[in-house]
Structures are given as structure tokens and as C-alpha cells.
Design a protein around this motif. Structure first.
Motif, PDB file in Angstrom:
ATOM      1  N   ARG A  17       0.924  -1.158   0.063  1.00 46.10           N
ATOM      2  CA  ARG A  17      -0.104  -0.062   0.024  1.00 46.10           C
ATOM      3  C   ARG A  17       0.947   1.302   0.127  1.00 46.10           C
ATOM      4  NH1 ARG A  17      -5.878  -0.280   2.843  1.00 46.10           N
ATOM      5  NH2 ARG A  17      -6.458   0.853   0.876  1.00 46.10           N
ATOM      6  N   ARG A  18       2.098   1.280   0.461  1.00 51.18           N
ATOM      7  CA  ARG A  18       2.825   2.256   0.481  1.00 51.18           C
ATOM      8  C   ARG A  18       3.083   2.536  -0.871  1.00 51.18           C
ATOM      9  NH1 ARG A  18       8.921   2.670   1.298  1.00 51.18           N
ATOM     10  NH2 ARG A  18       8.839   0.349   2.199  1.00 51.18           N
ATOM     11  N   ALA A  19       3.688   1.450  -1.711  1.00 50.19           N
ATOM     12  CA  ALA A  19       3.790   1.984  -3.122  1.00 50.19           C
ATOM     13  C   ALA A  19       2.789   2.480  -3.952  1.00 50.19           C
ATOM     14  CB  ALA A  19       4.152   0.385  -3.882  1.00 50.19           C
ATOM     15  N   ALA A  20       1.330   1.915  -3.386  1.00 48.88           N
ATOM     16  CA  ALA A  20       0.238   2.540  -3.991  1.00 48.88           C
ATOM     17  C   ALA A  20       0.082   3.994  -3.811  1.00 48.88           C
ATOM     18  CB  ALA A  20      -1.001   1.721  -3.471  1.00 48.88           C
ATOM     19  N   ARG A  21       0.446   4.352  -2.652  1.00 49.87           N
ATOM     20  CA  ARG A  21       0.347   5.875  -2.271  1.00 49.87           C
ATOM     21  C   ARG A  21       1.355   6.563  -3.081  1.00 49.87           C
ATOM     22  NH1 ARG A  21      -0.435   3.886   3.062  1.00 49.87           N
ATOM     23  NH2 ARG A  21       1.690   3.930   3.572  1.00 49.87           N
ATOM     24  N   GLU A  22       2.616   5.916  -3.186  1.00 49.81           N
ATOM     25  CA  GLU A  22       3.821   6.700  -4.027  1.00 49.81           C
ATOM     26  C   GLU A  22       3.292   6.941  -5.512  1.00 49.81           C
ATOM     27  OE1 GLU A  22       7.525   4.979  -1.126  1.00 49.81           O
ATOM     28  OE2 GLU A  22       7.205   4.357  -3.325  1.00 49.81           O
ATOM     29  N   PHE A  23       2.529   6.066  -6.131  1.00 49.05           N
ATOM     30  CA  PHE A  23       2.221   6.187  -7.487  1.00 49.05           C
ATOM     31  C   PHE A  23       0.840   6.669  -7.628  1.00 49.05           C
ATOM     32  CE2 PHE A  23       5.831   3.016  -8.001  1.00 49.05           C
ATOM     33  CZ  PHE A  23       6.361   3.482  -9.131  1.00 49.05           C
ATOM     34  N   GLY A  24       0.058   7.233  -6.465  1.00 47.46           N
ATOM     35  CA  GLY A  24      -1.232   7.590  -6.658  1.00 47.46           C
ATOM     36  C   GLY A  24      -2.276   6.748  -7.169  1.00 47.46           C
ATOM     37  N   VAL A  25      -2.074   5.380  -6.749  1.00 48.41           N
ATOM     38  CA  VAL A  25      -2.701   4.326  -7.049  1.00 48.41           C
ATOM     39  C   VAL A  25      -4.109   4.402  -6.006  1.00 48.41           C
ATOM     40  CG1 VAL A  25      -3.326   1.843  -7.070  1.00 48.41           C
ATOM     41  CG2 VAL A  25      -1.261   3.034  -8.381  1.00 48.41           C
ATOM     42  N   ARG A  26      -5.364   4.356  -6.522  1.00 46.84           N
ATOM     43  CA  ARG A  26      -6.391   4.469  -5.704  1.00 46.84           C
ATOM     44  C   ARG A  26      -6.824   3.211  -5.132  1.00 46.84           C
ATOM     45  NH1 ARG A  26     -10.584   8.851  -8.073  1.00 46.84           N
ATOM     46  NH2 ARG A  26     -11.658   8.349  -6.249  1.00 46.84           N
ATOM     47  N   SER A  27      -7.841   3.085  -4.268  1.00 46.03           N
ATOM     48  CA  SER A  27      -8.213   1.821  -3.673  1.00 46.03           C
ATOM     49  C   SER A  27     -10.057   2.023  -3.521  1.00 46.03           C
ATOM     50  CB  SER A  27      -7.801   1.441  -2.308  1.00 46.03           C
ATOM     51  OG  SER A  27      -6.353   1.156  -2.335  1.00 46.03           O
ATOM     52  N   LEU A  28     -10.514   1.934  -4.698  1.00 40.15           N
ATOM     53  CA  LEU A  28     -12.012   2.544  -4.695  1.00 40.15           C
ATOM     54  C   LEU A  28     -12.929   1.571  -3.920  1.00 40.15           C
ATOM     55  CD1 LEU A  28     -12.136   3.021  -8.529  1.00 40.15           C
ATOM     56  CD2 LEU A  28     -11.977   4.816  -6.879  1.00 40.15           C
ATOM     57  N   LEU A  29     -12.658   0.384  -3.758  1.00 43.26           N
ATOM     58  CA  LEU A  29     -13.563  -0.604  -2.676  1.00 43.26           C
ATOM     59  C   LEU A  29     -13.292   0.085  -1.361  1.00 43.26           C
ATOM     60  CD1 LEU A  29     -12.787  -4.055  -4.264  1.00 43.26           C
ATOM     61  CD2 LEU A  29     -14.615  -2.698  -4.534  1.00 43.26           C
ATOM     62  N   ASP A  30     -12.042   0.252  -1.021  1.00 45.02           N
ATOM     63  CA  ASP A  30     -11.650   0.904   0.590  1.00 45.02           C
ATOM     64  C   ASP A  30     -12.433   2.394   0.638  1.00 45.02           C
ATOM     65  OD1 ASP A  30     -10.839   1.402   2.946  1.00 45.02           O
ATOM     66  OD2 ASP A  30      -8.771   1.711   2.531  1.00 45.02           O
ATOM     67  N   ASP A  31     -12.304   2.933  -0.389  1.00 47.17           N
ATOM     68  CA  ASP A  31     -13.064   4.409  -0.370  1.00 47.17           C
ATOM     69  C   ASP A  31     -14.595   4.270  -0.079  1.00 47.17           C
ATOM     70  OD1 ASP A  31     -10.391   5.294  -1.116  1.00 47.17           O
ATOM     71  OD2 ASP A  31     -10.931   6.112  -3.163  1.00 47.17           O
ATOM     72  N   VAL A  32     -15.030   3.396  -0.347  1.00 50.24           N
ATOM     73  CA  VAL A  32     -16.606   3.416   0.051  1.00 50.24           C
ATOM     74  C   VAL A  32     -16.697   2.513   0.973  1.00 50.24           C
ATOM     75  CG1 VAL A  32     -17.195   4.099  -2.462  1.00 50.24           C
ATOM     76  CG2 VAL A  32     -17.189   1.574  -1.815  1.00 50.24           C
ATOM     77  N   GLY A  33     -15.925   1.857   1.779  1.00 51.96           N
ATOM     78  CA  GLY A  33     -15.802   1.158   2.830  1.00 51.96           C
ATOM     79  C   GLY A  33     -16.234  -0.160   2.804  1.00 51.96           C
ATOM     80  N   LEU A  34     -16.371  -1.136   1.455  1.00 53.54           N
ATOM     81  CA  LEU A  34     -16.607  -2.141   1.379  1.00 53.54           C
ATOM     82  C   LEU A  34     -15.541  -3.355   1.980  1.00 53.54           C
ATOM     83  CD1 LEU A  34     -17.808  -2.019  -2.321  1.00 53.54           C
ATOM     84  CD2 LEU A  34     -19.180  -2.947  -0.513  1.00 53.54           C
ATOM     85  N   THR A  35     -16.221  -4.153   2.828  1.00 53.57           N
ATOM     86  CA  THR A  35     -15.378  -5.301   3.514  1.00 53.57           C
ATOM     87  C   THR A  35     -15.390  -6.503   2.605  1.00 53.57           C
ATOM     88  OG1 THR A  35     -17.223  -6.153   4.621  1.00 53.57           O
ATOM     89  CG2 THR A  35     -16.150  -4.153   5.719  1.00 53.57           C
ATOM     90  N   LYS A  36     -14.445  -7.346   3.061  1.00 56.69           N
ATOM     91  CA  LYS A  36     -14.526  -8.634   2.118  1.00 56.69           C
ATOM     92  C   LYS A  36     -15.693  -9.263   2.280  1.00 56.69           C
ATOM     93  CE  LYS A  36     -10.996 -10.668   0.907  1.00 56.69           C
ATOM     94  NZ  LYS A  36     -10.312 -10.669  -0.382  1.00 56.69           N
ATOM     95  N   THR A  37     -16.284  -9.335   3.382  1.00 54.78           N
ATOM     96  CA  THR A  37     -17.654 -10.051   3.494  1.00 54.78           C
ATOM     97  C   THR A  37     -18.613  -9.586   2.473  1.00 54.78           C
ATOM     98  OG1 THR A  37     -17.361 -10.899   5.545  1.00 54.78           O
ATOM     99  CG2 THR A  37     -19.550 -10.794   4.955  1.00 54.78           C
ATOM    100  N   GLU A  38     -18.781  -8.075   2.361  1.00 54.68           N
ATOM    101  CA  GLU A  38     -19.567  -7.626   1.707  1.00 54.68           C
ATOM    102  C   GLU A  38     -19.346  -7.704  -0.038  1.00 54.68           C
ATOM    103  OE1 GLU A  38     -20.919  -3.924   4.631  1.00 54.68           O
ATOM    104  OE2 GLU A  38     -19.155  -3.641   3.472  1.00 54.68           O
TER     105      GLU A  38
END
Length: 290
Positions: free
Chosen positions: A152-173
Motif C-alpha cells: 500500500r505504500r507503493a500504491a500511495r507513492e504512485f497515486g494508485v487508488r483503492s476504490l473499494l476501500d474508499d466506499v468502505g466495502l469489506t471482504k464479506t460485503e
């Protein structure tokens, strides 16, 4: 990293646990509708498969789903990613990543995943720039926030988003939504690269990766769904789901496992009595969430 796609417009993980799955799925659709195009880092696992499907529903061919092929990527996952892309008409491409050429990756320190993702996101960033695509997303979800994930540190460095996390979706959901969408990944066991089976600070080699892949295929051919082969040089430590452990000790099954793993090259074959544990090799380290 100046070549990274812009992260402008990114929203943080503002959705609380009280939001319904439907509300989160709707929020994801709205996020996708606000993007002219998107590259999805698509491994074929539960999370990235759902994101690839959702992005394709909204963006059509403007959602480019990219799978990284490397020695640490299991063949069965590659086949699953290709099959889903075909069946759900994803705009799919496969690229070759070369993290194995990097000494930092092969050294297998606690930050190994950082160098793997740095290689992947570097290639996706170049692809995005050449094709005029402003956004890249990985498949990280809300459950990943408190885990040790140096990638995830590499993701931040390259500006990669995490859209599932952005909307709060969990693994179960995500599993629930995937089942509704008809995705075969909805009940797939958790997956990780083959290098995660090698203890930290033991060198990652192609020979070890192939041994691990062959050994895990033996277990799957015997019907075990949740399993890992942890590679300790000449010893294979088997982690199997607790509900399946008794079967592994049945004389005929145990004899076959032992025989076939010895044929692969292991001298000793052991069963971990604590069963399968996500990231069990992290237990030897004192790690903080990344």
C-alpha cells in the motif's frame, strides 16, 4: 513520483460500518461514473474481480483490467482471471512483471511486497500515461486498513487508488455483491502470491516457487479448498483449514500427500496443528499496519 496519475478528487474512506451494502455499492458506481477511464490492477481474486466487473458495468471498454504475470503468480489464478475476463467481457490485458530481477525482492525482507507492487504500479503508470488514463485502482478493501501491507505504500507513492476501500466495502460485503453479480470468485478462498509461503529473509527463487505451486496443486487435487504449503527448505509445513484437517490425517490421504510432496523434492512433510492462518509467516515479526 512525477509520472503517477493524478490523485485529485480522491475521497477518503468516509463510509462507516452503518452504511448498507447497497449504499456502498451505489457509492462505488458514482465514483466510477466520475472517471473518464480506469485501469484496474486485476489479479482475478475476490476483490479485484468484483472491482473489474463493477468498473466494466459503468465504463465498458474504458475500464482496462490488467493482470500481472510473474513467477510468483499461481497458474490457477491466471487461468481464473482469464476465464472471468472472457465470461464477463472484461477489457483485459496481461503484462509481464519482473520483480524477480530485483535483489531487494529476492532478499525477501518484511517489505518484499513493496518492491513487487512498485514494479507493478510502475508499469501500470507508464501504461496509463501512454493511453491517456488518469486513474488506477487496486482491489484493497476496508478490512485491509489495519493489516501489514507494505504494497500500500507503493500504491500511495504512485497515486494508485483503492476504490473499494474508499466506499468502505469489506471482504464479506464484496463476496455478497460478487455472488449477486454471478462472479465465481464469491466463495474463493483468500489468495496471495507464492512468495508469501517462503519465510522472511530466505531468498525467493524460481525453484522454490515451482515446488510450492506443485505441492499446493497436490492438496487441491485431493479436494482441500483452504491450504498453504509453507516452504522451509527441505520441509513442507502444511496449513489446512481446520474443518479439513481431520481428513488430511486419514491414512490413505496422509500417505499420498507425503509421497507426492517427497517426489517434488521435500524431505519432510508436516501438518501445522493450528491450521491455516492468514499471513502466518508474519507471526515471527513485529509488524505495524502500513
Amino acid at each position: 513520483m512525477n509520472d503517477a496519475p493524478s490523485a485529485a478528487g480522491r475521497i477518503g474512506p468516509t463510509f462507516a460500518a452503518g452504511n448498507t451494502v447497497h449504499e456502498k455499492a451505489t457509492a462505488l458506481t458514482r465514483l466510477l461514473e466520475g472517471l473518464p477511464a480506469l485501469i484496474v490492477a486485476y489479479s482475478g481474486g475476490v476483490d479485484s474481480a468484483y472491482l473489474a466487473w463493477a468498473a466494466t458495468q459503468v465504463l465498458g471498454d474504458r475500464a482496462l483490467c490488467v493482470t500481472a504475470n510473474s513467477p510468483s503468480y499461481p497458474e490457477r489464478h491466471r487461468e481464473l482471471a482469464i476465464r472471468i475476463a472472457r465470461d464477463f467481457r472484461l477489457n483485459h490485458e496481461i503484462i509481464r512483471t519482473d520483480e524477480m530481477s530485483r535483489p531487494e525482492y529476492r532478499a525477501n525482507g518484511a517489505d518484499r511486497c513493496y518492491f513487487c507492487k512498485q514494479e507493478l504500479y510502475g508499469q501500470l503508470t507508464l501504461m496509463a500515461r501512454h493511453r491517456g488514463i488518469d486513474a488506477i485502482s487496486d482491489g484493497s478493501n476496508a478490512d485491509d486498513r489495519g493489516d501489514y501491507r507494505p504494497g500500500r505504500r507503493a500504491a500511495r507513492e504512485f497515486g494508485v487508488r483503492s476504490l473499494l476501500d474508499d466506499v468502505g466495502l469489506t471482504k464479506t460485503e464484496i463476496r455478497r455483491l460478487s455472488r449477486t453479480a454471478g462472479l465465481p470468485t464469491w466463495d474463493e478462498p483468500a489468495s496471495a502470491c507464492l512468495s508469501s509461503r517462503i519465510p522472511y529473509f530466505s531468498e525467493v527463487t524460481d525453484e522454490k516457487l515451482r515446488m510450492i505451486e506443485r505441492a499446493e496443486q497436490v492438496l487441491r487435487d485431493l479436494g482441500f479448498r483452504v491450504c498453504r504449503v509453507r516452504h522451509h527448505d527441505t520441509l513442507a509445513r502444511l496449513e489446512i483449514g481446520r474443518e479439513e484437517m481431520a481428513r488430511a490425517l486419514e491414512p490413505d490421504i496422509a500417505e499420498r500427500i507425503d509421497r507426492e510432496l517427497r517426489a517434488i523434492g521435500y524431505r519432510y512433510v508436516t501438518l501445522d496443528l493450528r491450521g491455516y492462518r492468514l499471513g502466518s509467516l508474519n507471526e515471527a515479526l513485529r509488524l505495524k499496519p502500513v
